[in-house]
Design an enzyme around this catalytic site. Structure first.
Site, mmCIF file in Angstrom:
data_model
loop_
_atom_site.group_PDB
_atom_site.id
_atom_site.type_symbol
_atom_site.label_atom_id
_atom_site.label_comp_id
_atom_site.label_asym_id
_atom_site.label_seq_id
_atom_site.Cartn_x
_atom_site.Cartn_y
_atom_site.Cartn_z
ATOM 1 N N ASP A 103 0.723 -1.215 0.108
ATOM 2 C CA ASP A 103 -0.017 0.124 0.076
ATOM 3 C C ASP A 103 0.971 1.291 0.060
ATOM 4 O OD1 ASP A 103 -2.550 1.408 0.476
ATOM 5 O OD2 ASP A 103 -1.567 1.802 2.331
ATOM 6 N N ASP A 106 4.488 0.505 4.340
ATOM 7 C CA ASP A 106 4.189 -0.692 4.994
ATOM 8 C C ASP A 106 4.202 -1.839 4.213
ATOM 9 O OD1 ASP A 106 1.809 -0.405 3.912
ATOM 10 O OD2 ASP A 106 0.750 0.024 5.778
ATOM 11 N N TYR A 254 -7.844 2.418 8.844
ATOM 12 C CA TYR A 254 -6.988 2.681 7.771
ATOM 13 C C TYR A 254 -7.687 3.289 6.335
ATOM 14 C CZ TYR A 254 -3.398 1.066 11.001
ATOM 15 O OH TYR A 254 -2.531 0.755 11.896
#
Length: 534
Positions: A103, A106, A254
């Site tokens: 993404d 990470d 998120y």
């Protein structure tokens, strides 16, 4: 007494003529301001023109971030510090989810923004593929797109099941390690009939439908496979309506969704382009237009809100003429175009309805977190709308009585009027900081990017916990996350180049699709859009 009276009369006539002259002058100025330019339509763009070397170089760099973000067994790896990773992703559910892309900085695979990345990248290729090909960047873009769509196809094992996430963000974010050496558990999250996720299923449908058009000529078998999955996913999304943020509350931290109606319209619009099936036009106009489209209210294009993108995409049908539409469907398409025009009017800096949400340097600024997303997305949409106007010989855009040319929209994509900053150039270094926000472009760009793989030396032997010393290190990143677009400046146009500043210093995969779109629209002096409706 008589002479004094004549003198006074002459003075009054002089004053009257002077006032009349001022009124006429003001009227002329007003008319000029409202017309803004001659209403004569500009010439239709031809094939790709001369190459704009600056943007061509930047485009080549921007596309490389997709290689930085790739998961799985890398083929023809172009990034020296990257290697194979996440080869067992999906094995616990009997699926091969090793491909796809991480993404951001990470090691999570979030299906919602990843599918949006694929949809935007497909749109870019469909509209500006000739321009990309002129600078030898079309094939790299298609390769990156296929890396994502291969993953999305595998993430859809049956009609009403979609794997929407690989990895647990709580586990993932407790580690600071290279993707090649990560050891944390990577569970798979899914949506299904019991736990629906309309927005993520519909966005994935949009991604696969748009990509099916990209590969239609070069690989018809693959294109048909993508379209089959797209149609199944749209049916699943529409038949089992429910937000994935409600079904699976843990995703709210998120990529929380604010609603799924926009994704349903977005997916149906792409499915119409991919199939030519008139029922999808009816879906977005007669059946759901009033309820879902928020006609007349401009919005910002993002991974969470697809309305502005949908309005521009459906305005395309209005510009070029949709075949076989009923009066009510045509009326609905005109409402999409009218709303898309309102989006454009909000972007033009001297429009009566211009947004005031800008930095002093003129950059559109909406969000403190990942501030670059909205100006880049807006500039991409402005380039598209401008090229639709040029290609169809549409002379002007009217904003509350003031008229603007397609060139004015292109100026927004390339120029912020207040200080004549170049919007694309703002990203590339023409800004108060004199720093490129595109990693690897120019002489000065962020050195402490929030990106695990870039921050850890290739030969370092670190586990989950001891890798945090690289997060805290005062040394610049040993590896360049080339092509990443960092989050961007604060409203006061400052930027803190610090590895732990994820708000500003973290690049994201979906931002790369947007900046690739903007640069592709500018890479040659002529940028006629292409016909891609099935």
């Amino acid at each position: 007494m008589g002479e004094e009276s004549k003198s006074k009369g002459w003075c009054w006539w002089f004053i009257a003529f002077a006032i009349l002259g001022l009124v006429v002058t003001a009227a002329v100025i007003t008319i000029k301001k409202k017309s803004h330019h001659s209403a004569k339509a500009a010439p239709v763009p031809g094939p790709p023109g001369a190459i704009e070397r600056k943007y061509a170089d930047a485009l080549k760099i921007a596309l490389q971030f997709f290689d930085v973000q790739k998961s799985g067994k890398l083929v023809d790896n172009k990034i020296s510090w990257r290697g194979d990773s996440a080869l067992k992703d999906g094995s616990d559910v009997g699926a091969d989810l090793s491909k796809g892309m991480y993404d951001a900085g990470d090691h999570m695979k979030f299906g919602f923004p990843l599918a949006y990345t694929a949809t935007v990248l497909s749109w870019v290729i469909l509209e500006y593929g000739d321009q990309m090909d002129a600078v030898k960047q079309l094939e790299p873009a298609k390769d990156s797109l296929k890396w994502i769509t291969d993953y999305l196809v595998n993430a859809h094992p049956s009609e009403n099941v979609l794997f929407i996430q690989v990895g647990d963000p709580d586990i993932d974010h407790k580690c600071w390690d290279r993707p090649e050496s990560m050891t944390g558990k990577r569970p798979v999250t899914q949506v299904n009939t019991s736990y629906p996720g309309t927005e993520v299923a519909a966005e994935t449908a949009a991604a696969l439908a748009s990509a099916s058009l990209v590969f239609k000529k070069s690989d018809s078998t693959y294109s048909n496979l993508l379209l089959k999955h797209a149609q199944q996913l749209f049916t699943f999304a529409d038949s089992y309506r429910g937000s994935y943020s409600v079904s699976i509350p843990q995703v709210q931290t998120y990529y929380n969704s604010t609603g799924y109606e926009d994704e349903l319209l977005w997916a149906a619009a792409w499915l119409y382009h991919a199939t030519g099936d008139q029922s999808y036009v009816e879906y977005v106009t007669v059946q759901n237009g009033k309820a879902f489209a928020d006609w007349g209210n401009p919005s910002w294009f993002s991974w969470d809100n697809k309305l502005a993108g949908t309005q521009v995409l459906l305005a395309r049908l209005s510009f070029f003429g949709a075949k076989g539409t009923s009066d009510s469907e045509t009326s609905g398409l005109q409402m999409y175009r009218k709303t898309a025009a309102a989006v454009m009017c909000g972007l033009l800096p001297d429009s009566p309805t211009a947004t005031s949400s800008r930095t002093d340097g003129g950059l559109v600024w909406i969000s403190e977190w990942n501030s670059m997303q909205h100006p880049v997305a807006s500039a991409f949409l402005a380039s598209l709308y401008s090229d639709y106007m040029l290609t169809t010989q549409t002379a002007t855009l009217t904003c509350s009585g003031s008229s603007y040319l397609p060139a004015d929209l292109r100026k927004f994509a390339t120029s912020q009027y207040s200080m004549m900053n170049i919007q694309a150039d703002y990203i590339l270094g023409n800004n108060p900081l004199k720093m490129s926000f595109l990693i690897g472009y120019g002489d000065k760009y962020p050195q402490y990017v929030h990106h695990r793989g870039a921050s850890i030396p290739v030969d370092a032997r670190t586990g989950c916990k001891d890798g945090f010393k690289w997060l805290d290190s005062t040394d610049p990143n040993p590896n360049v996350a080339i092509g990443g677009l960092v989050g961007g400046p604060f409203l006061n146009e400052t930027y803190i180049d610090a590895r732990n500043n994820s708000m500003q210093a973290e690049p994201s995969t979906y931002n790369s699709a947007l900046v690739v779109g903007l640069l592709s629209s500018l890479v040659t002096t002529s940028s006629a859009v292409q016909s891609f409706t099935s």
